[in-house]
Design an enzyme around this catalytic site. Sequence first.
Site, PDB file in Angstrom:
ATOM      1  CB  ALA A   9      77.688   6.394  -1.814  1.00 34.01           C
ATOM      2  N   GLY A  10      79.850   5.192  -4.410  1.00 35.63           N
ATOM      3  CA  GLY A  10      81.343   4.734  -4.797  1.00 35.63           C
ATOM      4  C   GLY A  10      82.059   5.946  -5.465  1.00 35.63           C
ATOM      5  CE1 TYR A  11      88.136   6.603  -5.607  1.00 35.81           C
ATOM      6  CE2 TYR A  11      87.417   4.450  -5.459  1.00 35.81           C
ATOM      7  CZ  TYR A  11      88.462   5.558  -5.074  1.00 35.81           C
ATOM      8  OH  TYR A  11      89.247   5.200  -4.121  1.00 35.81           O
ATOM      9  CG  ASP A  33      77.138   2.087  -1.089  1.00 35.13           C
ATOM     10  OD1 ASP A  33      77.426   2.566  -2.132  1.00 35.13           O
ATOM     11  OD2 ASP A  33      76.953   0.769  -0.600  1.00 35.13           O
ATOM     12  CB  VAL A  86      75.108  -0.558  -8.040  1.00 31.94           C
ATOM     13  CG1 VAL A  86      73.993   0.011  -7.545  1.00 31.94           C
ATOM     14  CG2 VAL A  86      74.581  -1.395  -9.479  1.00 31.94           C
ATOM     15  CB  ALA A 160      90.107  11.129 -15.215  1.00 31.14           C
ATOM     16  CB  ALA A 219      85.289   7.176 -24.516  1.00 32.12           C
ATOM     17  CB  CYS A 272      87.441   2.624 -16.443  1.00 25.32           C
ATOM     18  SG  CYS A 272      86.559   3.464 -15.436  1.00 25.32           S
ATOM     19  CG  PHE A 334      94.716   3.863 -10.776  1.00 25.09           C
ATOM     20  CD1 PHE A 334      93.800   4.432  -9.929  1.00 25.09           C
ATOM     21  CD2 PHE A 334      94.398   4.399 -12.329  1.00 25.09           C
ATOM     22  CE1 PHE A 334      92.716   5.142 -10.118  1.00 25.09           C
ATOM     23  CE2 PHE A 334      93.286   5.246 -12.574  1.00 25.09           C
ATOM     24  CZ  PHE A 334      92.830   5.542 -11.414  1.00 25.09           C
TER      25      PHE A 334
HETATM   26  C1  UDX Z   1      89.355   6.813 -17.168  1.00 26.52           C
HETATM   27  C2  UDX Z   1      88.921   7.777 -18.162  1.00 26.52           C
HETATM   28  O1  UDX Z   1      90.024   8.696 -18.410  1.00 26.52           O
HETATM   29  C3  UDX Z   1      87.627   8.211 -17.694  1.00 26.52           C
HETATM   30  O2  UDX Z   1      86.955   8.961 -18.819  1.00 26.52           O
HETATM   31  C4  UDX Z   1      86.682   7.351 -17.671  1.00 26.52           C
HETATM   32  O3  UDX Z   1      85.498   7.498 -17.056  1.00 26.52           O
HETATM   33  C5  UDX Z   1      87.152   6.265 -16.336  1.00 26.52           C
HETATM   34  O4  UDX Z   1      88.476   5.725 -16.851  1.00 26.52           O
HETATM   35  P1  UDX Z   1      90.643   6.953 -14.723  1.00 26.52           P
HETATM   36  O5  UDX Z   1      90.609   5.508 -14.638  1.00 26.52           O
HETATM   37  O6  UDX Z   1      90.242   7.785 -13.630  1.00 26.52           O
HETATM   38  O7  UDX Z   1      89.656   7.301 -15.884  1.00 26.52           O
HETATM   39  O8  UDX Z   1      92.204   7.318 -15.169  1.00 26.52           O
HETATM   40  P2  UDX Z   1      93.001   7.964 -16.372  1.00 26.52           P
HETATM   41  O9  UDX Z   1      93.305   9.306 -16.102  1.00 26.52           O
HETATM   42  O10 UDX Z   1      92.167   7.766 -17.624  1.00 26.52           O
HETATM   43  O11 UDX Z   1      94.350   7.135 -16.407  1.00 26.52           O
HETATM   44  C6  UDX Z   1      94.090   5.727 -16.294  1.00 26.52           C
HETATM   45  C7  UDX Z   1      95.678   5.074 -16.415  1.00 26.52           C
HETATM   46  O12 UDX Z   1      96.167   5.503 -17.455  1.00 26.52           O
HETATM   47  C8  UDX Z   1      96.201   5.615 -15.337  1.00 26.52           C
HETATM   48  O13 UDX Z   1      96.991   4.678 -14.588  1.00 26.52           O
HETATM   49  C9  UDX Z   1      97.366   6.543 -15.849  1.00 26.52           C
HETATM   50  O14 UDX Z   1      98.329   6.690 -15.107  1.00 26.52           O
HETATM   51  C10 UDX Z   1      97.668   5.934 -17.161  1.00 26.52           C
HETATM   52  N1  UDX Z   1      98.088   6.998 -18.085  1.00 26.52           N
HETATM   53  C11 UDX Z   1      97.270   7.962 -18.449  1.00 26.52           C
HETATM   54  C12 UDX Z   1      99.330   6.549 -18.937  1.00 26.52           C
HETATM   55  O15 UDX Z   1      99.954   5.858 -18.395  1.00 26.52           O
HETATM   56  N2  UDX Z   1      99.734   7.416 -19.704  1.00 26.52           N
HETATM   57  C13 UDX Z   1      98.745   8.625 -20.146  1.00 26.52           C
HETATM   58  O16 UDX Z   1      99.386   9.304 -21.016  1.00 26.52           O
HETATM   59  C14 UDX Z   1      97.547   8.766 -19.437  1.00 26.52           C
HETATM   60  P1  ADP Z   2      82.391   2.969  -9.147  1.00 26.97           P
HETATM   61  O1  ADP Z   2      83.931   3.247  -9.110  1.00 26.97           O
HETATM   62  O2  ADP Z   2      81.935   2.492 -10.252  1.00 26.97           O
HETATM   63  O3  ADP Z   2      81.689   4.088  -8.404  1.00 26.97           O
HETATM   64  P2  ADP Z   2      82.325   1.444  -6.358  1.00 26.97           P
HETATM   65  O4  ADP Z   2      82.801  -0.052  -6.409  1.00 26.97           O
HETATM   66  O5  ADP Z   2      83.463   2.654  -5.966  1.00 26.97           O
HETATM   67  O6  ADP Z   2      82.370   1.550  -8.188  1.00 26.97           O
HETATM   68  O7  ADP Z   2      80.759   1.698  -5.982  1.00 26.97           O
HETATM   69  C1  ADP Z   2      79.623   1.052  -6.246  1.00 26.97           C
HETATM   70  C2  ADP Z   2      79.109   1.114  -5.060  1.00 26.97           C
HETATM   71  O8  ADP Z   2      77.776   0.711  -5.083  1.00 26.97           O
HETATM   72  C3  ADP Z   2      79.714   0.367  -3.746  1.00 26.97           C
HETATM   73  O9  ADP Z   2      79.873   1.402  -2.569  1.00 26.97           O
HETATM   74  C4  ADP Z   2      78.497  -0.573  -3.350  1.00 26.97           C
HETATM   75  O10 ADP Z   2      78.319  -1.058  -2.092  1.00 26.97           O
HETATM   76  C5  ADP Z   2      77.421  -0.045  -3.943  1.00 26.97           C
HETATM   77  N1  ADP Z   2      76.174  -0.955  -4.238  1.00 26.97           N
HETATM   78  C6  ADP Z   2      76.198  -2.207  -4.885  1.00 26.97           C
HETATM   79  N2  ADP Z   2      75.155  -2.685  -4.827  1.00 26.97           N
HETATM   80  C7  ADP Z   2      74.027  -1.850  -4.497  1.00 26.97           C
HETATM   81  C8  ADP Z   2      72.625  -1.867  -4.069  1.00 26.97           C
HETATM   82  N3  ADP Z   2      71.940  -2.871  -4.586  1.00 26.97           N
HETATM   83  N4  ADP Z   2      72.024  -0.872  -3.362  1.00 26.97           N
HETATM   84  C9  ADP Z   2      72.929   0.181  -2.967  1.00 26.97           C
HETATM   85  N5  ADP Z   2      74.286   0.178  -3.149  1.00 26.97           N
HETATM   86  C10 ADP Z   2      74.917  -0.628  -3.699  1.00 26.97           C
END
Ligand code: UDX
Ligand code: ADP
Length: 463
Positions: A9-11, A33, A86, A160, A219, A272, A334
């Site tokens: 249950a993360g992002y 989670d 996870v 994103a 990507a 990422c 970020f």
């Molecule tokens: C990224 C990918 O976009 C997404 O598709 C993937 O699933 C997860 O990673 P995210 O990390 O949420 O998403 O942010 P993103 O909007 O891609 O920005 C990444 C970083 O690049 C940020 O720090 C942002 O500020 C920076 N950035 C982005 C720049 O510095 N310049 C740009 O033109 C665009």
């Molecule tokens: P993301 O950004 O990829 O979603 P997060 O770290 O925010 O990554 O979320 C991953 C979640 O997965 C965390 O909340 C963590 O507690 C959970 N997690 C990790 N291992 C397990 C597991 N075996 N069962 C249930 N939840 C898990």
Amino acid sequence: MTNILCIGAGYVGGSTMPVIASHCPEDRFVVVDINEARIAAWQSDQLPIYEPGLDEIVRQTRGRNLFFSTETNRHIAEADIIFVSVNTPTKTFGQGAGRAADLQYWEKTARQILENSTSSKIVVEKSTLPVRTAEAMERILNSNNKGLHFDVLSNPEFLAEGTAIQDMQKPNRVLIGGRETEPGQKAVARLVEMYAQWVPRDRIITTNLWSSELSKLVANAFLAQRISSINAISALCEKTEADINEVAYAIGHDERIGRYFLRASVGFGGSCFKKDILNLVYLCEHYGLPEVARYWEQVVTMNEYQEARFAANMVTSMFNTVAGKRIALFGAAFKANTNDTRESPALEVCRALLAEQADIVITDPHAMDNACYDLKELAARVTFEPDPYAAARNAHAIAILTEWQQFAQLDYERIHDSMVKPAFLFDGRNLLDHEKLYEIGFNVYPIGKPPLTRLVTYGFRNA
Ligand code: UDX
Ligand code: ADP
């Protein structure tokens, strides 16, 4: 009715499942989670992540066909489809440390699914994973003697942060990879059907498993590469009086290049980009492709250079010392519209300035708690101040490190009045009106443009 479970249950899990649940009212969704506090937060009015639009959609679906729970085993038994999101952090130990993905949580989850299953299921990889992870997953799951069959699909998340809900509501594409066998294709069709509830069919791309897994890494590598490319050119602009915005505008209007992801900045951050590129680098090495590995590694090196260069420019411009000087960092997240500080360039700049013994104060509308946690080993030397005016008071410099719109709307005359003179402003996001700030009296240092300063420039240009 289909029972759909999401483990993690993360992002990723936390922002995708509510949207899917809202479009599939006939199906029942459970997000589990191991972190009890996190689940408690998902069940409360204070959701654990800040994401525009998320509160509303959770309010609509929670208790109706969306549930949050810590009882993973029970829900595995009931599920028809299991999404796995996870965490897959970078390995910090052993072979591939610092680059390869740490798959221990992943493998534990696969074994847990197997142990608790009494019926065949579709298992969907949602997290970003090294290519061919599904093979290991299939081996574990199908090693059972219960007569159960598991189809493993790859359905990587492209959303994103900050626009996650919007990205899920109107994705520019959904990618689903599966085995090219009959049951594999049936499983793919089932997932296509789910997304087709709200995504136009021509935006749902189906591929083989390995293409899907690899496409997610690629990507992110391509997106990060664009930022490192434009940031590399920003350094050249600062030496030549070319203006990075004009260059980005000019090249972005070449349709083959396109205008997106060309905003020069203090660097890219987030959970990422760095992780996925290093994972790709590791994979290339593993498959005996060292030249390919070096090529992608340079994207990360360039990003580290941009962060370090920004902090070094601050020190050089401020008469070669920031020791004991109060510096206000505007932004810790970020990027804007998220409370996430993972790999945030703001924290890198903060660490570099602390190493120069600056007196740091951080302000951010949503990311202070996370920043405070990340910097805990340096807590004694950093102040957190929710009010940007108070943060800037008596400061020698402000550094804009996150592009929050709130920062663009401040009264910079009032801020300038309260600062030590000469007052410096380093805009790591090219967010503000630099001419106007210069007129107010600031010495302004943008990214990739000549500084606007009444001072002699110390080693900044042509150095
Ligand atoms: C990224 C990918 O976009 C997404 O598709 C993937 O699933 C997860 O990673 P995210 O990390 O949420 O998403 O942010 P993103 O909007 O891609 O920005 C990444 C970083 O690049 C940020 O720090 C942002 O500020 C920076 N950035 C982005 C720049 O510095 N310049 C740009 O033109 C665009
Ligand atoms: P993301 O950004 O990829 O979603 P997060 O770290 O925010 O990554 O979320 C991953 C979640 O997965 C965390 O909340 C963590 O507690 C959970 N997690 C990790 N291992 C397990 C597991 N075996 N069962 C249930 N939840 C898990």
